[in-house]
Motif scaffolding. Structure first.
Motif, PDB file in Angstrom:
ATOM      1  N   GLU A   1       0.809  -1.259   0.125  1.00 56.88           N
ATOM      2  CA  GLU A   1       0.248  -0.175  -0.042  1.00 56.88           C
ATOM      3  C   GLU A   1       0.776   1.233   0.036  1.00 56.88           C
TER       4      GLU A   1
ATOM      5  N   THR B   1       2.544   4.807  -0.554  1.00 58.34           N
ATOM      6  CA  THR B   1       2.490   5.659  -1.638  1.00 58.34           C
ATOM      7  C   THR B   1       3.549   6.512  -2.034  1.00 58.34           C
TER       8      THR B   1
ATOM      9  N   LYS C   1       0.069   1.835  -6.266  1.00 60.68           N
ATOM     10  CA  LYS C   1      -0.295   3.038  -5.688  1.00 60.68           C
ATOM     11  C   LYS C   1       0.710   3.994  -5.478  1.00 60.68           C
TER      12      LYS C   1
ATOM     13  N   SER D   1       0.828   4.803 -10.989  1.00 55.02           N
ATOM     14  CA  SER D   1       0.302   6.051 -10.261  1.00 55.02           C
ATOM     15  C   SER D   1       1.506   7.266 -10.026  1.00 55.02           C
TER      16      SER D   1
END
Length: 334
Positions: free
Chosen positions: A156, A158, A180, A204
């Motif tokens: 997860e 970022t 992500k 992303s």
């Protein structure tokens, strides 16, 4: 004589007064005791007081309390308990204090460390990274951690900050499956090469920061990139793919200063706002470098920051290359 006859009555009166005073001095309690009649023994003949022994066994036989509740209403005396004035009664008898313990030395329960939760599936690989680095939410901070390679990251993640380390290379497997990931900051490492697909497959990724490394070639970039900072490397013009930035429709900041570029990498996307190429080896440019020479009505409003200072190029030799720009590039015009 006449005088003596008169003194005798006075003497009798005095004696009589003394007697009466002595009689009045007797306590009233003694007089009442003397006057109280004696009780009649016949009144106690029917009472058996020899076997009058009150105990829990004969309590009900001696005192009849069967009708006591009917004669007295306890509802009027219902106690009013104020909330918070009574301690709650322990639910578990084991929690009651040990009365046999020595006063002043309460027994201390041994502290037991909490049992760590079982790792989630797939956590085994990246969990040590969050012990070595600092994982806060979806951000991973690995600055100045003496790393030699990219650590395994939580899926997860970022934002990754791994500055001031000794990372020497970036492999395609380092960021595989990181869908992500938006920002990668690898400033001030020793990166000399990166796999061509090290960043291209990150859908992303918006910011890629690679300043102060040893790169000699720039890997392929994803189309989502907004900011590329590869200052202070060793990238020559041959280290860029042909038309490397043409399809990057969201690219706004392209900073390649302090490298070894020989020319301006064209074509540049219309989204570009800032182009820093100072301190390279750029000597010439074309009329179509920034503007379309066939469209004289073109206005490129977004590109307001172009830096070409520190290059051996004379910008005054290419006046037709700037007609669509809101501002002239920064550099030498003589």
């Amino acid at each position: 004589t006449l005088a003596r006859s008169r003194m005798w009555p006075l003497a009798w009166l005095a004696v009589t007064s003394l007697c009466l005073g002595a009689l009045g001095a007797v306590p009233a309690k003694e007089r009442r005791k003397a006057e109280k009649p004696k009780a009649d023994p016949a009144l106690y003949e029917n009472l058996d007081l020899d076997n009058y022994d009150l105990s829990l066994d004969n309590y009900g036989e001696i005192l009849d309390l069967s009708n006591y509740e009917e004669l007295y209403d306890y509802g009027d005396l219902a106690p009013k308990i104020e909330v918070g004035t009574l301690a709650p009664r322990p639910r578990d008898p084991e929690t009651l204090p040990d009365l046999g313990a020595t006063a002043g030395t309460p027994k201390l329960q041994p502290r037991t460390s909490p049992i760590p939760p079982a790792p989630l599936p797939g956590q085994g690989e990246w969990l040590p990274s969050c012990l070595l680095c600092l994982c806060i939410g979806t951000s991973v901070y690995c600055d100045d951690a003496d790393l030699e390679r990219i650590p395994p990251l939580p899926p997860e993640t970022t934002y990754l900050y791994a500055r001031f380390n000794r990372i020497g290379a970036v492999r395609a497997a380092d960021f595989m499956g990181m869908k992500k990931l938006k920002r990668i900051d690898l400033s001030s490492n020793s990166i000399s090469w990166a796999d061509v697909d090290a960043f291209r497959l990150l859908p992303s990724l918006q910011e890629l920061l690679l300043p102060e490394n040893r790169l000699t070639a720039l890997p392929e970039l994803p189309r989502s990139i907004v900011r590329l900072d590869a200052r202070l490397n060793r990238i020559p013009s041959t280290g860029l793919r042909p038309e490397a930035f043409r399809d990057l429709k969201q690219l706004q900041f392209l900073h390649l200063s302090d490298n070894q570029l020989d020319f301006i990498p064209v074509p540049l996307p219309d989204s570009l706002r800032s182009l820093h190429l100072q301190n390279n080896n750029i000597q010439t440019m074309h009329e179509d470098t920034f503007c379309d020479s066939q469209d004289h009505g073109q206005i490129r409003r977004a590109l307001e920051d172009i830096r070409l200072d520190g290059n051996p190029i004379n910008l005054s030799l290419f006046p037709n290359a700037y007609f669509c720009l809101p501002r002239l590039p920064t550099g030498r015009f003589s």
